[in-house]
Structures are given as C-alpha cells and as structure tokens.
Design a protein around this motif. Structure first.
Motif, mmCIF file in Angstrom:
data_model
loop_
_atom_site.group_PDB
_atom_site.id
_atom_site.type_symbol
_atom_site.label_atom_id
_atom_site.label_comp_id
_atom_site.label_asym_id
_atom_site.label_seq_id
_atom_site.Cartn_x
_atom_site.Cartn_y
_atom_site.Cartn_z
ATOM 1 N N LEU A 167 -2.656 -7.398 -3.345
ATOM 2 C CA LEU A 167 -3.453 -6.171 -3.495
ATOM 3 C C LEU A 167 -4.527 -6.078 -2.424
ATOM 4 N N VAL A 168 -5.179 -7.201 -2.132
ATOM 5 C CA VAL A 168 -6.205 -7.214 -1.081
ATOM 6 C C VAL A 168 -5.588 -6.894 0.274
ATOM 7 N N SER A 170 -2.790 -5.277 0.868
ATOM 8 C CA SER A 170 -2.331 -3.887 0.888
ATOM 9 C C SER A 170 -3.480 -2.921 1.147
ATOM 10 N N PHE A 171 -4.611 -3.194 0.500
ATOM 11 C CA PHE A 171 -5.790 -2.340 0.701
ATOM 12 C C PHE A 171 -6.284 -2.440 2.145
ATOM 13 N N TRP A 172 -6.332 -3.668 2.659
ATOM 14 C CA TRP A 172 -6.820 -3.892 4.020
ATOM 15 C C TRP A 172 -5.904 -3.249 5.057
ATOM 16 N N GLY A 174 -3.867 -0.707 4.441
ATOM 17 C CA GLY A 174 -3.680 0.709 4.177
ATOM 18 C C GLY A 174 -2.247 1.066 3.820
ATOM 19 N N SER A 176 1.031 2.244 1.643
ATOM 20 C CA SER A 176 1.267 3.270 0.636
ATOM 21 C C SER A 176 1.485 2.611 -0.731
ATOM 22 N N THR A 177 1.490 3.429 -1.761
ATOM 23 C CA THR A 177 1.712 2.900 -3.112
ATOM 24 C C THR A 177 3.072 2.228 -3.216
ATOM 25 N N THR A 180 2.991 -1.045 -1.318
ATOM 26 C CA THR A 180 2.173 -2.003 -2.068
ATOM 27 C C THR A 180 2.984 -2.624 -3.192
#
Length: 247
Positions: A167-168, A170-172, A174, A176-177, A180
């Motif tokens: 999750l970290v 994926s956020f870093w 950017g 997509s859902t 991710t």
C-alpha cells in the motif's frame, strides 16, 4: 551485477553441497563450480523456461515442509538434494539478473533497481512482521517438526506487513486502484512463499543435523541462512509479474 549475484549464488551452492551430505572440500567446491557454470549457460535460456520449474519446486516444497518428516524418503538422496539446489539457486540468479535489465510496464520510467529494492523490502517486511507477531501471539505452530519457533500468528503477521508495504509503495508510485490490487495480491503471495523458503532450508538443515548452513558470516550463519527467503520470493514474484504482463 550478474557477477556479484553470481558470486553470492556460488557461495550458497558451496553451502548447499554440505546440506546435501557432501562434506569434503573438493565436492563442495566442485558443486559451486557446476552451479557457476549453469548460471553462465542459463544466460542463453528464456526467463520462462527457468521460472516454471522454480514455481513447481516451491509448490512441492510447501507440501514437503508441511508433511515433514513423513516424506523425507522422497528427497533423502544426496544426489537428489543437489538437483533441488539447482532448482533453488539458478532461477534465483536468473530472476534477479532479468529484473535488473527489465522494464516495469505500468511505470516504464522507473529504474529496475527500485523493483529489486521492493523485492528485498518485501522479504524483510515479512520477516520482521512474522517475528514480532509470532513473539506476541504465536501459540499454534506453523510447522513444528521443521521449525518449532514459527507460528501461524507469525505467518499472518508477515503477510500483514507485506500488505502495508504494498500500500505504501502503491501510494508513493501513484498506481491506479487496479494496479494497487494487483501489487497487493502479488506481494501477499510472495510473502507467504518467502516464509516457505525459510522453512524449506530449515527442513534440509534439520534432516542434515546442522544449525547453520556454514560459518561464513560469523554470528549470522551462512549465505544460505541470509538469502533462503529470497531464493523463493524472487523467482515467484518475477513469475507473477511475467504472468500479469508487468515485465
């Protein structure tokens, strides 16, 4: 990079010969040289041709670990254990070298070094999560005949850590859902297999009657003791990325 990882793999092969029951210096050096030669030869093979047998071995390893010691007779032969060493070590090297020169399709501008770092972090996160959750809640043993210290709570903690890392990342990055979700699934499965890599080496050491693969790293055992989880996680993670078309 290929030479550096190859040197580590050759040292691990030197230790694997001892795990297999070949204790003489000549036999161990010979096996390390054979593995080194196979690494060179594998450069001419496709990545898929080596990841497939690696995946099959790690699925088989899961069964062998969970049924130990009743299934020892199926792999007790020293020569057969040398063959298993080929399935463990050569795909590990091939996968790392392949990733070093690969492009991650969702993020083609991302350096492959970040993907290698992610694989390392994934294994380390699973180890750390398993350690702390196992210490706190570990009662039901995962594979008591192989490694009495590992518990189901530890395994779930390792998987949970891999979810947090994914999750970290994926956020870093950017992502997509959808991407991710894909990374989450790949990371969870790989984290679970990394735990099995650790258990598989423990199984071989227990059958061999030794505590560490060697004393090459004073206070830390041998090279195999440091990379056992990686030898399982790296080929499996790379195989998943190949299947979903990310590499």
């Amino acid at each position: 990079f290929a030479i550096f990882v190859g040197a580590i793999t050759a040292l691990a092969a030197w230790e694997w010969a001892n795990l297999s029951g070949f204790v003489s210096p000549q036999a161990r050096v010979t096996y390390a040289a054979v593995i080194a030669g196979l690494l060179v030869l594998s450069e001419g093979l496709s990545i898929v041709s080596l990841m497939l047998p690696a995946m099959l071995w790690w699925f088989a390893a899961c069964v062998l670990v969970m049924t130990y010691p009743s299934t020892v007779a199926s792999w007790r032969s020293p020569w057969f254990k040398l063959l298993i060493g080929v399935l463990v070590l050569v795909p590990f090297w091939k996968a790392l070298v392949f990733v070093r020169n690969a492009t991650l399709m969702p993020l083609p501008e991302l350096s492959s070094l970040w993907l290698i770092l992610y694989m390392l972090l994934l294994v380390w996160a699973a180890d750390v999560g398993a350690y702390f959750s196992g210490k706190a809640w570990g009662k039901r043993k995962l594979a008591p005949n192989v490694s009495p210290g590992k518990s189901w709570a530890g395994a779930w903690g390792g998987v949970a850590s891999s979810v947090i890392l994914a999750l970290v990342a994926s956020f870093w990055l950017g992502l997509s859902t959808k991407d991710t979700a894909v990374l989450l699934c790949a990371s969870v499965f790989t984290a679970a297999i990394s735990i099995m890599g650790d258990l598989a080496e423990s199984m071989f050491k227990r059958q061999r009657g030794i505590k560490d693969s060697s004393q090459l790293l004073p206070g830390h055992g041998g090279v195999l003791d440091r990379i056992d989880s990686l030898t399982a996680a790296v080929p499996v993670f790379v195989s998943i990325l190949l299947i979903i078309g990310w590499l």
